[in-house]
Design a protein around this motif. Structure first.
Motif, PDB file in Angstrom:
ATOM      1  N   PHE A  78       0.875  -1.174   0.000  1.00  0.00           N
ATOM      2  CA  PHE A  78       0.000   0.000   0.000  1.00  0.00           C
ATOM      3  C   PHE A  78       0.911   1.222   0.000  1.00  0.00           C
ATOM      4  CE2 PHE A  78      -2.618  -3.312   1.876  1.00  0.00           C
ATOM      5  CZ  PHE A  78      -3.812  -3.170   1.190  1.00  0.00           C
ATOM      6  N   MET A  79       0.787   2.049  -1.019  1.00  0.00           N
ATOM      7  CA  MET A  79       1.759   3.116  -1.254  1.00  0.00           C
ATOM      8  C   MET A  79       1.063   4.441  -1.546  1.00  0.00           C
ATOM      9  SD  MET A  79       4.592   3.152  -4.351  1.00  0.00           S
ATOM     10  CE  MET A  79       5.708   2.021  -3.508  1.00  0.00           C
ATOM     11  N   ALA A  80       1.673   5.538  -1.098  1.00  0.00           N
ATOM     12  CA  ALA A  80       1.280   6.888  -1.508  1.00  0.00           C
ATOM     13  C   ALA A  80       2.545   7.729  -1.492  1.00  0.00           C
ATOM     14  CB  ALA A  80       0.221   7.471  -0.573  1.00  0.00           C
ATOM     15  N   PHE A 165      -0.604  -4.763  -5.436  1.00  0.00           N
ATOM     16  CA  PHE A 165      -0.039  -3.428  -5.223  1.00  0.00           C
ATOM     17  C   PHE A 165      -1.151  -2.395  -5.324  1.00  0.00           C
ATOM     18  CE2 PHE A 165       1.529   0.557  -6.897  1.00  0.00           C
ATOM     19  CZ  PHE A 165       2.736   0.779  -6.249  1.00  0.00           C
ATOM     20  N   TYR A 166      -1.204  -1.494  -4.319  1.00  0.00           N
ATOM     21  CA  TYR A 166      -2.163  -0.391  -4.313  1.00  0.00           C
ATOM     22  C   TYR A 166      -1.406   0.927  -4.186  1.00  0.00           C
ATOM     23  CZ  TYR A 166      -5.642  -3.990  -3.105  1.00  0.00           C
ATOM     24  OH  TYR A 166      -6.438  -5.100  -3.093  1.00  0.00           O
ATOM     25  N   SER A 167      -1.673   1.837  -5.084  1.00  0.00           N
ATOM     26  CA  SER A 167      -1.155   3.193  -4.965  1.00  0.00           C
ATOM     27  C   SER A 167      -2.328   4.127  -4.710  1.00  0.00           C
ATOM     28  CB  SER A 167      -0.432   3.614  -6.251  1.00  0.00           C
ATOM     29  OG  SER A 167      -0.097   4.987  -6.206  1.00  0.00           O
ATOM     30  N   PHE A 168      -2.289   4.855  -3.612  1.00  0.00           N
ATOM     31  CA  PHE A 168      -3.312   5.857  -3.338  1.00  0.00           C
ATOM     32  C   PHE A 168      -2.828   7.181  -3.914  1.00  0.00           C
ATOM     33  CE2 PHE A 168      -4.276   3.104   0.555  1.00  0.00           C
ATOM     34  CZ  PHE A 168      -5.245   2.385  -0.138  1.00  0.00           C
ATOM     35  N   ASP A 169      -3.486   7.601  -4.981  1.00  0.00           N
ATOM     36  CA  ASP A 169      -3.036   8.773  -5.729  1.00  0.00           C
ATOM     37  C   ASP A 169      -4.194   9.259  -6.585  1.00  0.00           C
ATOM     38  OD1 ASP A 169      -1.461  10.738  -6.861  1.00  0.00           O
ATOM     39  OD2 ASP A 169      -0.062   9.378  -7.847  1.00  0.00           O
ATOM     40  N   GLY A 170      -4.225  10.541  -6.861  1.00  0.00           N
ATOM     41  CA  GLY A 170      -5.283  11.097  -7.691  1.00  0.00           C
ATOM     42  C   GLY A 170      -6.539  11.397  -6.891  1.00  0.00           C
ATOM     43  N   TYR A 171      -7.575  11.773  -7.593  1.00  0.00           N
ATOM     44  CA  TYR A 171      -8.819  12.183  -6.941  1.00  0.00           C
ATOM     45  C   TYR A 171      -9.828  11.046  -6.915  1.00  0.00           C
ATOM     46  CZ  TYR A 171      -6.920  16.894  -7.339  1.00  0.00           C
ATOM     47  OH  TYR A 171      -6.120  18.003  -7.231  1.00  0.00           O
ATOM     48  N   MET A 172     -10.757  11.173  -5.980  1.00  0.00           N
ATOM     49  CA  MET A 172     -11.735  10.124  -5.759  1.00  0.00           C
ATOM     50  C   MET A 172     -12.557   9.850  -7.015  1.00  0.00           C
ATOM     51  SD  MET A 172     -14.268   9.775  -2.500  1.00  0.00           S
ATOM     52  CE  MET A 172     -12.975  10.311  -1.401  1.00  0.00           C
ATOM     53  N   SER A 173     -12.776   8.590  -7.251  1.00  0.00           N
ATOM     54  CA  SER A 173     -13.452   7.943  -8.376  1.00  0.00           C
ATOM     55  C   SER A 173     -12.436   7.270  -9.275  1.00  0.00           C
ATOM     56  CB  SER A 173     -14.318   8.892  -9.217  1.00  0.00           C
ATOM     57  OG  SER A 173     -13.537   9.630 -10.145  1.00  0.00           O
ATOM     58  N   GLN A 174     -11.153   7.650  -9.141  1.00  0.00           N
ATOM     59  CA  GLN A 174     -10.141   7.021  -9.991  1.00  0.00           C
ATOM     60  C   GLN A 174      -9.777   5.638  -9.473  1.00  0.00           C
ATOM     61  OE1 GLN A 174      -6.596   9.392 -10.768  1.00  0.00           O
ATOM     62  NE2 GLN A 174      -5.342   7.544 -10.852  1.00  0.00           N
ATOM     63  N   VAL A 337       2.397  -7.706 -12.200  1.00  0.00           N
ATOM     64  CA  VAL A 337       1.843  -7.755 -10.842  1.00  0.00           C
ATOM     65  C   VAL A 337       0.508  -7.023 -10.816  1.00  0.00           C
ATOM     66  CG1 VAL A 337       2.189  -7.056  -8.442  1.00  0.00           C
ATOM     67  CG2 VAL A 337       4.127  -7.909  -9.794  1.00  0.00           C
ATOM     68  N   LEU A 338      -0.489  -7.595 -10.138  1.00  0.00           N
ATOM     69  CA  LEU A 338      -1.793  -6.937  -9.995  1.00  0.00           C
ATOM     70  C   LEU A 338      -1.622  -5.591  -9.316  1.00  0.00           C
ATOM     71  CD1 LEU A 338      -3.890  -9.984  -8.716  1.00  0.00           C
ATOM     72  CD2 LEU A 338      -3.759  -9.099 -11.063  1.00  0.00           C
ATOM     73  N   ALA A 339      -2.146  -4.521  -9.933  1.00  0.00           N
ATOM     74  CA  ALA A 339      -1.952  -3.184  -9.374  1.00  0.00           C
ATOM     75  C   ALA A 339      -3.090  -2.260  -9.772  1.00  0.00           C
ATOM     76  CB  ALA A 339      -0.616  -2.598  -9.839  1.00  0.00           C
ATOM     77  N   ASN A 340      -3.499  -1.444  -8.822  1.00  0.00           N
ATOM     78  CA  ASN A 340      -4.472  -0.363  -9.053  1.00  0.00           C
ATOM     79  C   ASN A 340      -3.941   0.917  -8.437  1.00  0.00           C
ATOM     80  OD1 ASN A 340      -7.655  -2.153  -8.630  1.00  0.00           O
ATOM     81  ND2 ASN A 340      -6.344  -1.950 -10.422  1.00  0.00           N
ATOM     82  N   THR A 341      -4.208   2.029  -9.103  1.00  0.00           N
ATOM     83  CA  THR A 341      -4.023   3.343  -8.492  1.00  0.00           C
ATOM     84  C   THR A 341      -5.406   3.888  -8.182  1.00  0.00           C
ATOM     85  OG1 THR A 341      -1.915   3.816  -9.563  1.00  0.00           O
ATOM     86  CG2 THR A 341      -3.224   5.701  -8.848  1.00  0.00           C
ATOM     87  N   ILE A 342      -5.614   4.239  -6.919  1.00  0.00           N
ATOM     88  CA  ILE A 342      -6.951   4.581  -6.435  1.00  0.00           C
ATOM     89  C   ILE A 342      -6.921   5.947  -5.761  1.00  0.00           C
ATOM     90  CG2 ILE A 342      -8.772   3.922  -4.797  1.00  0.00           C
ATOM     91  CD1 ILE A 342      -7.847   0.983  -5.272  1.00  0.00           C
TER      92      ILE A 342
END
Length: 380
Positions: A78-80, A165-174, A337-342
């Motif tokens: 979990f990354m930001a 892998f999760y990156s918390f970045d950007g604005y909500m809904s992304q 690798v499974l990854a989302n930026t949220i």
């Protein structure tokens, strides 16, 4: 499930003011790309204060908090990111107007980082057992010519063990699973120079550069995935009556596909080689590479992303933005690798000094971060 949702709701309500205070503190700490040491040290101390036992800052200035990574081979990240696009070295300006908080980089990515940290606090303070190793990472070098160096360092050290892998970045809904990769260059051309009248006919660096630009724009981009290219900056010469001795330009190409990027790289190298073979004094320096998507199980990525979106929709009722973006998730996606930026915050004016966030969205963002992490709690 209802019990989990109630736990998240109670935790968020209890810690909301703490989260806002953390945001107001962290958001004033300067953190240009490659110079995030102040924020990294702040995050390291903060994780320790929450009860973490394994926290360190690596060579890339990532602040890393590990849970149960010594018990399991598999790791979820979990990354930001800590860095912002501005070069300030002193305390960043901030102001609050009602429920809006204004500061450089406050949404990209400080508020997302705070949501990650406050969600991590739940697991640290409650000593929650996990079903695989967890890395909470306040990472460096996501912006611009940081070239994702912080995320690259995480994968250099843990890459074979990271499964999600999760990156918390950007604005909500992304919620993106499609990376936009890019290759960026500084290209310089040398000419003879001289007086525009007395030395007329000698090689003009700007003229050669113009020909080079034309050649690059005659390249046919692959169409398998959207692929683009651009000359974004040129400079050279001195006066109107001097033959320029040097011209410089910045050039990039982009695509969501690493295969298409590789084709563009071959085309680019061929154009440069052709000019050199013609006796032109051309040099190309690569400024940064952000990879596109590599070979991976597309069906698995799709279903995994849909699961994450279903969690997001429990707390956010707007449309979900699944468009391609260039983020830290480029690195895992390039490696299969499974990854989302949220995005976990509502705001606007990213990359402006007047960037703002809506503090009313903090509870929703914290809830999303927590719910995603709850998937990895070890069941009795």
């Amino acid at each position: 499930m209802r019990e989990q949702e109630q736990i998240i709701k109670d935790y968020v309500n209890e810690h909301l003011q703490e989260a806002i205070a953390l945001l107001e503190t962290l958001g004033k700490i300067p953190a240009p790309s490659h110079h995030e040491e102040k924020r990294a040290e702040f995050c390291r101390k903060w994780f320790l204060e929450q009860g973490a036992s394994e926290v360190w800052i690596d060579e890339a200035k990532n602040a890393i908090c590990a849970i149960d990574c010594d018990k399991y081979d598999d790791i979820v990240v979990f990354m930001a990111h800590t860095d912002i696009v501005f070069d300030d070295q002193e305390k960043l300006p901030m102001r609050r107007e009602g429920n809006k908080l204004y500061a450089p980089g406050i949404g990209d990515d400080t508020a997302n980082l705070v949501n990650l940290m406050m969600a991590a606090k739940y697991f640290l303070s409650h000593k929650i057992p996990m079903k695989k190793g967890v890395l909470f990472v306040a990472n460096s070098c996501e912006e611009g010519l940081g070239n994702l160096d912080g995320c690259k360092e995480i994968f250099n050290n843990f890459g074979d063990r990271i499964t999600e892998f999760y990156s918390f970045d950007g604005y909500m809904s992304q919620c993106t699973s499609i990376p936009v990769g890019s290759y960026r260059y500084r290209i310089s051309v040398q000419g003879d120079g001289g007086h525009s009248y007395l030395d007329y006919g000698k090689e003009n660096a700007i003229c050669t550069m113009a020909s080079l630009i034309q050649a690059l724009y005659e390249v046919e981009a692959p169409t398998e995935e959207k692929t683009t290219y651009n000359v974004g900056h040129i400079e050279g010469g001195t006066t109107v009556n001097s033959i320029p001795q040097e011209a410089v330009m910045l050039y990039e190409y982009r695509s969501s596909s690493q295969k298409c990027l590789s084709i563009m790289e071959e085309n680019f190298n061929q154009v440069i080689a052709d000019f050199k073979n013609a006796g032109k004094r051309v040099t190309a320096q690569i400024l940064g590479i952000r990879p596109g998507k590599g070979e991976m199980n597309e069906e698995l990525l799709k279903s995994w992303t849909e699961e994450n979106i279903s969690i997001i929709k429990k707390y956010y009722n707007g449309p979900i933005d699944e468009q391609p973006y260039s983020t830290d998730a480029n690195i895992p996606l390039s490696r299969g690798v499974l990854a989302n930026t949220i995005g976990t915050i509502v705001g606007g004016d990213a990359h402006k000094r007047e960037e703002w966030i809506d503090l009313n969205s903090v509870p929703t963002g914290m809830s999303i971060a927590l719910a995603l992490m709850f998937q990895y709690i070890k069941e009795d």
